[in-house]
Design a protein around this motif. Structure first.
Motif, PDB file in Angstrom:
ATOM      1  N   GLY A 131      16.832  33.070  22.697  1.00 27.04           N
ATOM      2  CA  GLY A 131      17.322  33.313  24.044  1.00 27.04           C
ATOM      3  C   GLY A 131      16.355  32.822  25.086  1.00 27.04           C
ATOM      4  N   ILE A 132      16.886  32.699  26.296  1.00 27.71           N
ATOM      5  CA  ILE A 132      16.051  32.223  27.401  1.00 27.71           C
ATOM      6  C   ILE A 132      15.306  33.401  28.009  1.00 27.71           C
ATOM      7  CG2 ILE A 132      16.165  31.331  29.754  1.00 27.71           C
ATOM      8  CD1 ILE A 132      18.232  29.430  28.976  1.00 27.71           C
ATOM      9  N   VAL A 133      14.045  33.169  28.311  1.00 26.15           N
ATOM     10  CA  VAL A 133      13.257  34.193  28.996  1.00 26.15           C
ATOM     11  C   VAL A 133      13.211  33.869  30.483  1.00 26.15           C
ATOM     12  CG1 VAL A 133      10.980  35.267  29.181  1.00 26.15           C
ATOM     13  CG2 VAL A 133      11.894  34.654  26.941  1.00 26.15           C
ATOM     14  N   ALA A 134      12.896  32.654  30.788  1.00 27.93           N
ATOM     15  CA  ALA A 134      12.838  32.235  32.193  1.00 27.93           C
ATOM     16  C   ALA A 134      13.086  30.736  32.260  1.00 27.93           C
ATOM     17  CB  ALA A 134      11.469  32.569  32.781  1.00 27.93           C
ATOM     18  N   PHE A 135      13.620  30.326  33.365  1.00 26.89           N
ATOM     19  CA  PHE A 135      13.812  28.878  33.493  1.00 26.89           C
ATOM     20  C   PHE A 135      13.693  28.454  34.946  1.00 26.89           C
ATOM     21  CE2 PHE A 135      18.060  28.906  35.224  1.00 26.89           C
ATOM     22  CZ  PHE A 135      18.559  30.133  34.814  1.00 26.89           C
ATOM     23  N   GLY A 136      13.218  27.254  35.110  1.00 25.96           N
ATOM     24  CA  GLY A 136      13.080  26.645  36.422  1.00 25.96           C
ATOM     25  C   GLY A 136      12.908  25.154  36.232  1.00 25.96           C
ATOM     26  N   ASN A 137      12.624  24.469  37.325  1.00 29.27           N
ATOM     27  CA  ASN A 137      12.488  23.013  37.227  1.00 29.27           C
ATOM     28  C   ASN A 137      11.169  22.582  36.590  1.00 29.27           C
ATOM     29  OD1 ASN A 137      14.976  22.343  38.297  1.00 29.27           O
ATOM     30  ND2 ASN A 137      14.216  22.508  40.405  1.00 29.27           N
TER      31      ASN A 137
ATOM     32  N   ASN B  99      15.502  20.120  32.856  1.00 29.46           N
ATOM     33  CA  ASN B  99      16.900  20.529  32.854  1.00 29.46           C
ATOM     34  C   ASN B  99      17.294  20.906  31.440  1.00 29.46           C
ATOM     35  OD1 ASN B  99      18.205  20.463  35.391  1.00 29.46           O
ATOM     36  ND2 ASN B  99      17.996  18.234  35.405  1.00 29.46           N
ATOM     37  N   ILE B 100      18.163  21.891  31.334  1.00 24.62           N
ATOM     38  CA  ILE B 100      18.676  22.236  30.007  1.00 24.62           C
ATOM     39  C   ILE B 100      19.930  21.409  29.780  1.00 24.62           C
ATOM     40  CG2 ILE B 100      19.612  24.079  28.570  1.00 24.62           C
ATOM     41  CD1 ILE B 100      17.860  26.035  30.116  1.00 24.62           C
ATOM     42  N   LYS B 101      19.806  20.454  28.901  1.00 23.97           N
ATOM     43  CA  LYS B 101      20.925  19.555  28.653  1.00 23.97           C
ATOM     44  C   LYS B 101      21.997  20.266  27.831  1.00 23.97           C
ATOM     45  CE  LYS B 101      22.928  15.545  28.742  1.00 23.97           C
ATOM     46  NZ  LYS B 101      23.485  15.096  30.015  1.00 23.97           N
ATOM     47  N   MET B 102      21.542  21.066  26.893  1.00 26.95           N
ATOM     48  CA  MET B 102      22.498  21.787  26.045  1.00 26.95           C
ATOM     49  C   MET B 102      21.863  23.106  25.621  1.00 26.95           C
ATOM     50  SD  MET B 102      23.464  22.617  22.747  1.00 26.95           S
ATOM     51  CE  MET B 102      22.550  21.608  21.626  1.00 26.95           C
ATOM     52  N   LEU B 103      22.646  24.129  25.651  1.00 28.01           N
ATOM     53  CA  LEU B 103      22.142  25.451  25.244  1.00 28.01           C
ATOM     54  C   LEU B 103      23.225  26.135  24.421  1.00 28.01           C
ATOM     55  CD1 LEU B 103      19.957  27.717  25.600  1.00 28.01           C
ATOM     56  CD2 LEU B 103      21.300  28.508  27.540  1.00 28.01           C
ATOM     57  N   SER B 104      22.840  26.559  23.246  1.00 29.77           N
ATOM     58  CA  SER B 104      23.784  27.323  22.430  1.00 29.77           C
ATOM     59  C   SER B 104      23.040  28.531  21.867  1.00 29.77           C
ATOM     60  CB  SER B 104      24.386  26.453  21.335  1.00 29.77           C
ATOM     61  OG  SER B 104      23.396  26.113  20.399  1.00 29.77           O
TER      62      SER B 104
END
Lengths: 377, 86
Positions: free
Chosen positions: B39-45, B65-70
């Protein structure tokens, strides 16, 4: 494979938790981007739309569908805009109509014949830009192209809206041999036939037979077994005639030559139409022995009048007696006579040579006897 | 526990890194492929963090950038400067 996607923008707090929740539900997220103002945008499959909205708590997140990316969406847009449908139909119709005609003709391999000449032939057969493809008769075009003397093979290929003409040209335009014209092989020298090979025609002499210059060796006749002439042809073959050639000459071991002393006189004159017009300076009394050199120079206005200035220089000379080496002079004359003897026949080769030298009139008389082989073909 | 899992992985012929808490990272020039994330904890540029087992996988860079997330994997594109595990 074209898939349908929804581009969605979500605004709210703790977006990473939302993303984790969505992915745990089996929703695949793609092209996720963080936008200004803390919102994110991402794409999901159209099939996951219901899952998405079931998982998003509307009290916590603002969701908006930005775009629906699918071929069906394009179809819907076209249904709304009838002009687009009409344009698409017109475009397809134009493409179909356009593809029925020839719009490009490419010609390859017409180096000798020339592209313009090939185009003339094609135009004569009705092939030019704008002609319907169904009106093109490929076989007729090929036969028309191959009628040209410089084209040996032609191919015509229609591909799309273009016609490609590929030519194979004859490297050299060979003159056709008229087999109906009679041609005999004739001996160019006296001698005895030592070898004969007939490829076409009838042998007129036999091996060992003596022949004279001008006698027919192979006749340009094709006959049957009974000896009756069927038709005339060009005789072809190879006849070797062995003969004898005699040559003689005189050489001297001493000679005289003129040597310039250094004194010289000059004479100038103007010539009109090649004849003396004005004598510019008369040559004074010439030397007893002299050599002269004349130079011709067109005058300034020679383009209007054929005036030429001729300048002659006379060089005084004196006689000088020179002694030559016997062997050198002998070899020189022998080579000269041999070359003269060999230049007489068609293909001549000397197989034997005898030389005799006797003193004669202050010099030496050389007699050469050659046994030769002349080849006539 | 890991010894037990490794034995199971060896018996079943499965790669151990994909068994249990294992994860795999493939780093390309301008992309990172992470497999086995939780899972994602944090995201930014400039920073994207994932939970990977007991660890936190952190990708640093510019214009990320997150191109694909599953559920299990993710592709990140952008100018990657570092990939770390905390």
């Amino acid at each position: 494979m074209l898939k349908q996607y929804l581009k969605i923008r979500v605004t709210g707090l703790n977006l990473s938790r939302l993303l984790n929740s969505l992915t745990c539900q089996g929703i695949q997220i793609s092209s996720l981007a963080v936008e200004k103002g803390g919102s994110i945008s991402f794409c999901i499959r159209v099939g996951d739309r219901k899952k998405l909205f079931a998982n998003i708590d509307e009290r916590c997140y603002n969701v908006s569908i930005l775009q629906e990316r699918s071929p069906a969406a394009l179809g819907k847009l076209m249904l709304v805009r009838l002009g687009l449908i009409a344009g698409a139909v017109l475009f397809i119709a134009a493409v179909i109509v356009y593809s029925q005609f020839v719009w490009r003709i490419s010609i390859d391999g017409a180096q000798v014949t020339g592209v313009s000449n090939v185009r003339q032939i094609l135009t004569g057969q009705g092939l030019k830009e704008g002609v319907r493809k169904s009106d093109i008769d490929v076989d007729r075009l090929i036969s028309a192209l191959e009628e040209s003397p410089t084209i040996s093979k032609a191919s015509v290929r229609i591909k799309g809206t273009g016609v490609r003409i590929l030519l194979v040209e004859t490297l050299e335009h060979q003159t056709e041999i008229d087999l109906g014209v009679r041609r005999d092989i004739v001996s160019g020298a006296d001698g005895i036939v030592t070898d004969i090979l007939v490829l076409s025609g009838r042998a007129a002499v036999k091996k060992g037979q003596a022949v004279r210059a001008g006698q027919v060796l192979i006749e340009g006749i094709i006959d049957n077994q009974a000896g009756e002439m069927l038709r005339e042809t060009r005789a072809s073959g190879r006849v070797t005639v062995s003969g004898h050639v005699k040559a003689e000459g005189v050489f001297f071991t001493h000679g005289s030559s003129l040597v310039r002393t250094g004194r010289q006189k000059s004479s100038q004159q103007i010539m009109l139409f090649g004849k003396p017009f004005i004598r510019a300076a008369k040559a004074k009394k010439l030397f007893d022995l002299y050599e002269s050199e004349t130079t011709m120079q067109p005058l300034f206005y020679g383009q209007l009048l054929p005036l030429v200035k001729a300048a002659t220089v006379y060089y005084e000379c004196e006689l000088k007696i020179t002694e030559y080496d016997y062997e050198e002079r002998k070899a020189e004359l022998e080579n000269k006579l041999t070359l003269e003897a060999m230049s007489g026949g068609n293909k001549i080769s000397i197989v034997e040579k005898h030389s005799y030298i006797t003193e004669s009139g202050g010099g030496y008389l050389m007699k050469l006897y050659f046994t030769t082989e002349n080849i006539f073909e | 526990m890991s010894g037990f899992l490794s034995e199971i992985a060896g018996i079943s012929g499965m790669p151990f890194d994909m068994f249990g808490d294992g994860f795999r990272i493939v780093m390309l020039r301008d992309a990172v492929y992470a497999e086995g994330i939780k899972g994602i904890v944090a995201f930014g540029n400039e920073r994207i963090s994932f939970k990977a087992g007991k660890n936190i996988l952190e990708v640093l860079g510019e214009g990320l950038n997150i191109k694909m997330l599953s559920k299990d994997d993710c592709v990140i594109i952008g100018k990657i400067t570092s990939v770390g595990i905390k």
